[in-house]
Design a protein around this motif. Structure first.
Motif, mmCIF file in Angstrom:
data_model
loop_
_atom_site.group_PDB
_atom_site.id
_atom_site.type_symbol
_atom_site.label_atom_id
_atom_site.label_comp_id
_atom_site.label_asym_id
_atom_site.label_seq_id
_atom_site.Cartn_x
_atom_site.Cartn_y
_atom_site.Cartn_z
ATOM 1 N N ARG A 1 0.859 -1.182 0.000
ATOM 2 C CA ARG A 1 0.000 0.000 0.000
ATOM 3 C C ARG A 1 0.905 1.245 0.000
ATOM 4 O O ARG A 1 1.792 1.374 0.851
ATOM 5 C CB ARG A 1 -0.916 0.009 1.209
ATOM 6 N N ILE A 2 0.669 2.131 -0.948
ATOM 7 C CA ILE A 2 1.549 3.282 -1.157
ATOM 8 C C ILE A 2 0.734 4.574 -1.092
ATOM 9 O O ILE A 2 -0.313 4.683 -1.743
ATOM 10 C CB ILE A 2 2.258 3.184 -2.518
ATOM 11 N N SER A 3 1.190 5.524 -0.290
ATOM 12 C CA SER A 3 0.608 6.858 -0.264
ATOM 13 C C SER A 3 1.488 7.786 -1.086
ATOM 14 O O SER A 3 2.703 7.861 -0.871
ATOM 15 C CB SER A 3 0.509 7.388 1.171
ATOM 16 N N ASP B 1 -2.998 5.437 -2.669
ATOM 17 C CA ASP B 1 -3.796 6.575 -2.219
ATOM 18 C C ASP B 1 -3.012 7.840 -2.533
ATOM 19 O O ASP B 1 -1.866 8.002 -2.077
ATOM 20 C CB ASP B 1 -4.065 6.497 -0.713
ATOM 21 N N ALA C 1 -0.086 3.304 4.975
ATOM 22 C CA ALA C 1 0.902 3.116 3.907
ATOM 23 C C ALA C 1 2.108 2.304 4.359
ATOM 24 O O ALA C 1 2.597 2.446 5.478
ATOM 25 C CB ALA C 1 1.363 4.473 3.392
ATOM 26 N N ILE D 1 5.655 5.890 1.534
ATOM 27 C CA ILE D 1 5.145 7.232 1.221
ATOM 28 C C ILE D 1 6.054 7.827 0.161
ATOM 29 O O ILE D 1 7.274 7.922 0.363
ATOM 30 C CB ILE D 1 5.129 8.118 2.483
#
Length: 457
Positions: free
Chosen positions: A2-4, A43, A104, A107
């Motif tokens: 999961r990457i912001s 996101d 995340a 980031i």
């Protein structure tokens, strides 16, 4: 994973070529799509004063771009990029309590405002964690407390990668000005010391990060930006001209991007005026197309019309009005932009400072050779005498000479165009994101480097 992704001062879905929207918007949009295509959940966070789409039309705070990409708008009462820079503490607080940001594993921030906000958010989470541990409430008294603590802990551990896109000190150096805010100059040195990974578009930018911002060379990775080759590819010039309303026998000199001092818009206009002085016959069937809108001082947030408060814009407007071959057209979406690349005979990129130069890469992939400034990352795209021409200064006489050379030598122009297409093959968004992800330090390495950097800073 999961990457912001943070693009706080400008939304990735805003129209490039106006206001604060430019190549970085394309970069963020295409790179997050490449991340999603590689199987990651992304996101994206923005606080663009113009709203989610950069126009001020949308009031929504969330937009599902694809099943794997969500765009979030942080509600900050800033009307300009400078006001947004003054609200970094507020941005950091909003990020710290946003569950999607705190979830995340990585980031990735774009531009100094985003990087500073992410680093401050991590500091806030660190402080909150320390207070919780001191109070003996690390695990919380309820399920909600446990979830909140877990989010803060995750935020403290997630590596922060930073793409500067432009560096204030480099812009001042290359343009021989002192236009950049001291706040930015100070912040960027701190960012270089604290970020877990710095992403440079070219080896030249890597050198600037090390020499100008004193970054640890081991913390910098070169990840060249990409081109959407499914869209930007050679095709019929005559068909493109017919769609855009150009005559088949006129010469088209194209400029794409925001109209501002750092982009050298004045050089483009002055070069076309110089061409008229030296070769009136050629100038009589040459049309210079400026595809973009004014940007910088005196321009409303969201890409509004230029106001007469900027000396540069006033002088540029007067120069455009006095040169009959120059026509200004508004920015266009990418599926129309490719027709301009195909319809034109030459692209001019007279930037005074340029970390990469995405329009030159897109044009090259479309079969359009460029005359470009020999600054920043442009020599990565334009190989002088092989895939285009590089100009070492901003003397309109030299630019006019190069324009005349290419417009009057059809064979040379065709050779440069062919080589430009070949050279553009090296630019691929999948390779861009892979280079970044491969270089991200694991959590233990990131924490150790962070502690060492903070101690030195």
């Amino acid at each position: 994973m999961r990457i912001s992704v943070l693009s706080l001062h400008t939304s990735p879905v805003a129209q490039p070529g106006q206001g604060d929207a430019g190549g970085m918007n394309v970069y963020v949009d295409r790179s997050v799509r490449a991340l999603a295509a590689a199987g990651h959940r992304v996101d994206v966070f923005t606080a663009d004063p113009g709203g989610l789409d950069g126009t001020g039309a949308g009031a929504d705070t969330k937009l599902e771009i694809t099943e794997s990409i969500t765009l979030h708008h942080l509600p900050v009462g800033a009307a300009t990029k400078d006001e947004l820079a003054d609200a970094i503490d507020e941005l950091a607080e909003l990020l710290t309590v946003h569950p999607d940001f705190c979830a995340a594993d990585l980031i990735w921030t774009h531009y100094w405002i985003s990087a500073e906000a992410a680093l401050r958010a991590r500091d806030i989470a660190d402080d909150n964690g320390a207070k919780s541990r001191d109070n003996g409430t690390e695990s919380g008294d309820s399920g909600a407390d446990a979830v909140a603590w877990a989010g803060q802990d995750r935020l403290m551990q997630a590596p922060i990668a930073v793409s500067m896109h432009t560096i204030g000190a480099v812009k001042n150096r290359d343009s021989e000005t002192s236009h950049e805010r001291p706040q930015r100059l100070d912040a960027e040195e701190g960012i270089a010391a604290q970020a877990d990974l710095l992403v440079a578009a070219t080896p030249a930018e890597r050198r600037d990060l090390v020499t100008e911002l004193h970054a640890d060379p081991d913390s910098v990775v070169v990840a060249r930006p990409g081109v959407d080759h499914a869209l930007y590819a050679p095709d019929s010039q005559s068909a493109a001209r017919e769609r855009l309303g150009f005559d088949s026998d006129e010469a088209i000199v194209l400029y794409v991007g925001r109209m501002q001092f750092i982009k050298g818009t004045d050089v483009a206009v002055d070069a076309l005026a110089e061409l008229r002085e030296r070769n009136p016959h050629l100038a009589s069937w040459t049309r210079g197309i400026l595809l973009g809108a004014a940007s910088g001082a005196g321009v409303e947030a969201g890409g509004g019309a230029a106001q007469p408060s900027s000396t540069y814009l006033r002088e540029l407007t007067a120069a455009i009005a006095s040169e009959p071959s120059v026509e200004v057209r508004p920015p266009v979406p990418s599926h129309v932009l490719v027709d301009y690349y195909r319809a034109a005979d030459v692209l001019i990129v007279p930037s005074r400072s340029e970390s990469f130069g995405l329009v030159a890469a897109e044009a090259a992939a479309s079969g359009l050779p460029a005359i470009a400034s020999a600054v920043g990352g442009l020599p990565e795209i334009v190989e002088h005498g092989h895939s285009g021409l590089l100009i070492a200064d901003h003397n309109p006489h030299h630019w006019a000479t190069a324009i005349e050379t290419l417009l009057t030598d059809t064979k040379l122009r065709a050779e440069l165009a062919g080589h430009a297409v070949d050279r553009a093959e090296r630019f691929d968004w999948g390779h861009t994101v892979a280079a970044v992800l491969d270089a991200v330090p694991d959590i233990s390495d990131a924490s150790a480097r962070r502690s060492e950097a903070l101690g030195a800073y």
